[in-house]
Design a protein around this motif. Structure first.
Motif, short mmCIF file in Angstrom:
data_model
loop_
_atom_site.label_atom_id
_atom_site.label_comp_id
_atom_site.label_asym_id
_atom_site.label_seq_id
_atom_site.Cartn_x
_atom_site.Cartn_y
_atom_site.Cartn_z
N TRP A 39 44.49 -7.41 26.78
CA TRP A 39 44.43 -8.79 26.30
C TRP A 39 43.02 -9.15 25.83
CZ3 TRP A 39 42.23 -13.46 28.17
CH2 TRP A 39 42.82 -14.64 27.70
N SER A 40 42.02 -8.55 26.45
CA SER A 40 40.63 -8.82 26.08
C SER A 40 40.10 -7.81 25.08
CB SER A 40 39.74 -8.81 27.34
OG SER A 40 40.17 -9.73 28.30
N THR A 41 40.31 -6.52 25.36
CA THR A 41 39.64 -5.48 24.58
C THR A 41 40.21 -5.29 23.18
OG1 THR A 41 41.08 -3.81 25.57
CG2 THR A 41 38.96 -4.21 26.64
N LEU A 82 35.57 -12.58 26.71
CA LEU A 82 36.87 -12.48 27.38
C LEU A 82 36.81 -11.56 28.59
CD1 LEU A 82 39.33 -12.27 24.33
CD2 LEU A 82 38.72 -14.28 25.69
N CYS A 89 32.29 -4.93 20.58
CA CYS A 89 33.16 -4.95 21.75
C CYS A 89 33.12 -3.63 22.52
CB CYS A 89 34.59 -5.29 21.34
SG CYS A 89 34.80 -7.03 20.90
N TYR A 133 32.35 -3.94 26.41
CA TYR A 133 33.40 -3.63 27.38
C TYR A 133 33.20 -2.30 28.09
CZ TYR A 133 36.16 -7.65 25.93
OH TYR A 133 36.59 -8.93 25.69
N ALA A 187 34.37 -18.23 23.49
CA ALA A 187 35.67 -17.55 23.42
C ALA A 187 36.79 -18.53 23.10
CB ALA A 187 35.95 -16.83 24.74
N VAL A 191 44.11 -18.56 25.66
CA VAL A 191 42.67 -18.40 25.89
C VAL A 191 42.01 -19.76 26.08
CG1 VAL A 191 40.50 -17.60 24.88
CG2 VAL A 191 42.57 -16.24 24.60
#
Length: 547
Positions: free
Chosen positions: A263-265, A43, A296, A300, A356, A121
């Protein structure tokens, strides 16, 4: 394809627990859920360009802080998931059970917002993947790339926004259909597919973050001056770095970056979406979300750091970085190795996006399934096929995302979706302490330290600051559009609850809310309502200051 009602006598717990036909089946361990959730690091490809080009130099810090927040929040979700070993659908379902005692309308908002956060997504992922493929095969001015048929002008929501059919839509729809049919054989086969794909694509993705650090290609000057970029009165970026500062405009951009990064993490919380499909939910639930979180944190922090360290601000402002279509080519250049290696990296990043998308469909369709079983969403969504796949939810995801795929601005879709995600996180982080008060006597397979639970509550309000202050960075109508979309659950829930169910909840859902059969006493008193009022005040205040 055989489909039937998914809730036999005895409720969802019986179906899920026994593995009998008609319900979700217990067929995976925590490792399976980990690999299904392994699509979450991909993501970063959705918004790394947008955040870098909007925030500037501090963008790497945005990602680092955000994923640390997500990791701290995950401990609350791991605890409340343990209270409901027979439920699927993720933290929103477990949180809704806490809020139901206090409001019939607040509880379904949790489920609705989680689905609206996860489902897009699919459209965004296949849209960006289609863009990667078109960029790799054709020049930017090729007719196949530039043609489009505009169906509806939506510039009233955001300048330049429309519904259109073009090559990206057609290619994206084809990818989406492949993903859709890959999930029809249930979670066990999906986990095996995800494992193979994750190993194949995560290694190149992580190498993109590691190789520039090892090779010494990180340029220290690309991290200074440490201030958000500035914009002129005409909206153009001021390239004179002496004009960049932490003034009100700079902080607004930074908070907008924190808003969109969430929204991603935060998304690895999807690892607990499969509780009713775990062979041993008491131990598998915590392990799945914990190890997904560690993956993650690495992804990230390292990938955005290297991305900025190699490209610098000027590189991050180039065409194609903001909308994401040029991110794959930029990342391919970061690892070196010539044209062949570059093409391999682009192919791997396309598969990372598909990974994803598969993660999203698996989680969001189960949220629809459990929301239906529990009486929040229309009854037809509780149907599964003979493999135990929630096909009614999958068909709904497919149709909804084909509409989203028509939109010309995926970052706007992502931002509106994230308004829903922030509200979901707010409600569910506070559900942790509500469950502690109302169901403190119930055994928890894993119990979060009270201090971590309290930190989660603080972060729930911090997230609202991000939304109030930063949502409109991604389009003037983003926050209001998000609020309208969230409110759409009211007629949907009223249809299910008052028309389909005659004002009564399914018996199995009520027993789950009581957790162990105890009466639904409101031990938290007025505190949940106080939290809601303060939450609204935080959004309004932060929006008035920064928005």
């Amino acid at each position: 394809m055989s489909e039937q009602a998914s809730v036999p006598a005895g409720g969802v717990g019986g179906a899920s627990g026994s593995g009998q036909e008609g319900g979700l089946k217990r067929s995976i361990s925590w490792q399976g859920a980990f690999w299904v959730a392994a699509g979450v690091p991909a993501l970063v490809l959705f918004s790394i360009g947008g955040i870098a080009a909007t925030v500037g130099v501090p963008s790497w810090l945005v990602w680092t802080i955000s994923v640390c927040f997500g990791f701290l929040q995950a401990f609350t979700y791991a605890e409340i998931a343990g209270l409901f070993p027979n439920k699927s659908g993720g933290a929103s379902v477990y949180g809704a059970a806490a809020w139901l005692r206090y409001s019939k309308l607040i509880a379904p908002v949790s489920v609705w917002c989680n689905w609206l956060a996860w489902s897009p997504v699919l459209a965004i992922g296949v849209g960006i993947a289609a863009g990667y493929i078109l960029n790799a095969l054709f020049p930017a001015d090729a007719a196949i790339v530039t043609w489009q048929l505009t169906l509806l002008d939506l510039s009233g929501l955001k300048e330049g926004l429309s519904l259109r059919i073009d090559a990206t839509f057609i290619l994206g729809a084809a990818i989406l259909l492949v993903v859709f049919f890959a999930q029809h054989h249930g979670i066990s086969r999906l986990a095996k597919i995800q494992t193979v794909m994750a190993i194949a694509v995560l290694i190149p993705l992580l190498l993109i973050g590691v190789v520039p650090i090892i090779s010494g290609d990180i340029v220290a000057a690309n991290f200074s001056p440490f201030a958000p970029i500035a914009y002129g009165a005409d909206g153009s970026i001021i390239m004179d770095s002496s004009k960049w500062s932490w003034d009100i405009d700079g902080w607004t951009l930074f908070l907008g970056g924190m808003f969109i990064a969430a929204w991603s993490t935060y998304a690895f919380e999807t690892a607990i979406c499969y509780t009713s499909e775990f062979k041993n939910p008491k131990t598998d639930t915590f392990k799945a979300i914990f190890f997904a979180g560690l993956l993650c944190i690495f992804a990230y922090t390292v990938i955005p750091f290297s991305f900025q360290g190699v490209l610098g601000v000027e590189g991050m402002l180039e065409d194609g970085i903001v909308d994401g279509t040029g991110v794959a080519a930029a990342m391919a250049g970061m690892v070196g190795g010539g044209a062949f290696i570059g093409n391999v990296v682009v192919i791997m990043l396309i598969f990372a996006l598909i990974l994803a998308v598969m993660t999203s469909m698996a989680g969001s369709s189960r949220t629809l399934y459990q929301g239906s079983v529990d009486g929040w969403l229309p009854k037809y969504l509780s149907r599964v096929n003979h493999h135990g796949a929630p096909t009614a939810g999958m068909w709904t995801d497919l149709g909804f995302n084909l509409i989203l795929l028509l939109m010309s601005d995926y970052l706007f879709v992502l931002a509106v979706s994230n308004c829903c995600y922030i509200i979901f996180n707010f409600l569910n982080l506070n559900a942790g302490w509500i469950h502690r008060m109302d169901n403190g006597h119930v055994h928890r397979p894993w119990r979060a330290p009270t201090a971590i639970l309290a930190i989660g509550v603080v972060l729930s309000f911090v997230n609202l600051v991000f939304m109030g202050a930063g949502a409109n960075v991604w389009g003037a109508g983003t926050l209001m559009t998000g609020i309208v979309v969230i409110a759409m659950i009211i007629p949907v829930f009223c249809y299910r609850h008052y028309i389909q169910d005659g004002g009564k909840f399914p018996a199995n859902m009520l027993s789950d809310v009581e957790v162990d059969g105890k009466t639904g006493e409101k031990k938290a008193g007025i505190l949940p309502y106080v939290v809601l009022v303060i939450g609204v005040a935080v959004v309004v205040t932060s929006n008035s200051i920064f928005g």
